[in-house]
Design a protein around this motif. Structure first.
Motif, short mmCIF file in Angstrom:
data_model
loop_
_atom_site.label_atom_id
_atom_site.label_comp_id
_atom_site.label_asym_id
_atom_site.label_seq_id
_atom_site.Cartn_x
_atom_site.Cartn_y
_atom_site.Cartn_z
N GLY A 143 0.82 -1.22 0.00
CA GLY A 143 0.00 0.00 0.00
C GLY A 143 0.85 1.26 0.00
O GLY A 143 0.40 2.33 -0.44
N ALA A 144 2.08 1.14 0.48
CA ALA A 144 2.92 2.34 0.62
C ALA A 144 3.29 2.94 -0.75
O ALA A 144 3.34 4.16 -0.90
CB ALA A 144 4.19 1.99 1.40
N SER A 145 3.52 2.07 -1.75
CA SER A 145 3.90 2.59 -3.06
C SER A 145 2.77 3.42 -3.66
O SER A 145 2.99 4.50 -4.22
CB SER A 145 4.28 1.43 -3.99
N GLU A 146 1.56 2.91 -3.55
CA GLU A 146 0.40 3.63 -4.11
C GLU A 146 0.21 4.97 -3.41
O GLU A 146 0.01 6.01 -4.06
CB GLU A 146 -0.85 2.76 -3.95
N CYS A 147 0.33 4.97 -2.07
CA CYS A 147 0.23 6.24 -1.33
C CYS A 147 1.37 7.18 -1.75
O CYS A 147 1.16 8.39 -1.89
CB CYS A 147 0.31 5.99 0.18
N GLY A 148 2.54 6.62 -1.92
CA GLY A 148 3.69 7.42 -2.33
C GLY A 148 3.46 8.08 -3.68
O GLY A 148 3.80 9.25 -3.89
N ARG A 149 2.88 7.34 -4.59
CA ARG A 149 2.59 7.88 -5.93
C ARG A 149 1.63 9.07 -5.82
O ARG A 149 1.86 10.13 -6.41
CB ARG A 149 1.96 6.79 -6.80
N ILE A 150 0.58 8.89 -5.03
CA ILE A 150 -0.41 9.96 -4.88
C ILE A 150 0.24 11.17 -4.20
O ILE A 150 0.03 12.32 -4.61
CB ILE A 150 -1.63 9.46 -4.07
N ARG A 221 -1.26 4.68 7.27
CA ARG A 221 -2.37 5.11 8.15
C ARG A 221 -2.43 6.63 8.23
O ARG A 221 -3.50 7.23 8.15
CB ARG A 221 -2.17 4.55 9.56
N ARG A 222 -1.26 7.26 8.39
CA ARG A 222 -1.22 8.71 8.52
C ARG A 222 -1.69 9.37 7.21
O ARG A 222 -2.44 10.34 7.22
CB ARG A 222 0.21 9.15 8.86
#
Lengths: 291, 291
Positions: A143-150, A221-222
């Motif tokens: 999930g971190a990669s997708e959040c990072g992209r956004i 989460r943050r």
């Protein structure tokens, strides 16, 4: 030996099983040069393709690359791209054996072919090997990669997430730790829900996921608090990460460096049980590019 | 076993030598959908990549394909493309073991990885094996594909040349006839002069070509009359054909199904002797996409 449809193909040469895959990273789809450095693009291309070999329980050994580009860039740009490829190969002790370069009409595209073999004459680990009574395991956090992209696209400051997107690493370190113990395996490159559905379909079993047991990165989460989304939505539908999702027996599970996130039952499809114990059908958010 | 720089790489798996190559065909560069059918594109991609394996004296056996496209096309289009790939694989008894599909930003692109092995435990045929005193041989005729491309683009009626461009075929039929006898070999995919220079450089020899001995397709001659060009200019600078250029001993040459077009001398570079016996330096018309 292994037909089309798994992470990689397995073919027989004499007494040797050879594992083959080809995978592409494409500008505008898998990376943006607005925030990826050319080194990061080169490394990502290698990691993505090597991950398909690792998901077969195999060791990646040789790499061929095919570079296509529309716009001509500086020699420094291509040197940096090659450095990214070479560093990632060196990290995994892979040998770059060839490649070709062509000017195309679109953006930058890197197609990587990785060839490997299965250590100790083991059999390849397929998507179809999950058995009723086993457990579902996940290495690391997704999930971190997708959040990072956004975050990168929106100019938000989440450096850990940005790094997860810019510098994903396949689980080369787990080949011998997980490979011999997994009954089925896949890498999480298209998001967890899509990969769970692949395992369920290919193994003809039902997977029940306990959402309280899915490890979620505290920065995810943050980030979710910031965007107002459910953090699990990033876990389920994100992608471009190379953690391993696999099944194994409950006894073996305890000794493996991965989180136990669910069970294998008879039936079909994927269900998710939330923290209140309520079970719902988990949608397959993957999609077929040709449909 | 064989480092980067030859037509294909050779790697060792156990006791087996495995030959690997990856090659791409790109819309607007290697084909135009204005006159190529999707079947022809699929077949051309396979033939081009298999040809690199054959040029090593090896037999292509397994294929992985990577399809990238910008514009979405009909299911019938992709089915026809796949049919072209499959028919060409079937022709050579190759097995399609996998592939992936990605939406990109540019035109249609097909990247093919072909894996093969060398029959009868022979050694791979490299570009570097030409020896002084040998002769230079060429299978078939080259130049027709380039003329066909120009004819198709200009709406000129040269059906034989058009077919040479639309349906090039690699010399799968010559693997066992030429492979065991060639000291060096390359496929003529970038035009004869460029390939001659490759052999000369890698083998550190001078090649002298007798232009009167280069077989030229009668339709290429007719086309050249039409355009006012020297027919040999198409032979030297054309490409997108998969004939084999190789060296062998003068004694063996007589029994091989190829034309003797020159000799291997000590020195460097490539010289062409015209029908008047005048010798000139033959320019290397190949080019490096990154320069």
């Amino acid at each position: 030996v292994v037909p089309r449809g798994d992470d990689a193909a397995v073919v027989q040469f004499g007494s040797e099983q050879v594992v083959l895959t080809t995978d592409s990273v494409i500008e505008g789809r898998h990376f943006s040069l607005a925030y990826f450095s050319p080194e990061q693009v080169g490394a990502k291309a290698v990691e993505a393709a090597a991950s398909d070999i690792i998901a077969m329980g195999a060791r990646p050994q040789y790499v061929l690359w095919s570079l296509m580009f529309g716009e001509k860039r500086s020699p420094e740009f291509y040197a940096a791209l090659a450095r990214g490829v070479e560093r990632s190969c060196a990290r995994m002790k892979m040998v770059l054996v060839g490649g070709n370069v062509t000017q195309g009409s679109g953006g930058l595209e890197l197609s990587m072919t990785v060839v490997g073999s299965i250590p100790d004459k083991r059999q390849p680990v397929l998507r179809s090997g999950a058995r009723v009574g086993e457990v579902v395991m996940l290495t690391g956090m997704v999930g971190a990669s997708e959040c990072g992209r956004i975050a990168l696209q929106g100019g938000l400051e989440f450096p850990d997430l940005a790094r997860a997107h810019l510098e994903p690493r396949c689980r080369f370190d787990l080949i011998d730790k997980i490979g011999p113990h997994a009954s089925s395996m896949i890498d999480v490159s298209d998001g967890l829900s899509s990969e769970l559905h692949h395992l369920s379909r290919e193994s003809q079993v039902k997977l029940i996921i306990d959402e309280s047991k899915i490890p979620v990165h505290q920065e995810v989460r943050r980030f979710a608090t910031h965007t107002g989304a459910d953090p699990l939505s990033y876990v389920y539908s994100g992608g471009e990460e190379y953690q391993l999702l696999f099944t194994t027996s409950a006894e073996r599970a305890e000794r493996l460096p991965a989180a136990l996130i669910g069970t294998v039952e008879s039936g079909a499809g994927v269900a998710a049980r939330n923290t209140n114990g309520e079970e719902r059908v988990l949608a397959d958010s993957g999609y077929d590019h040709l449909r």
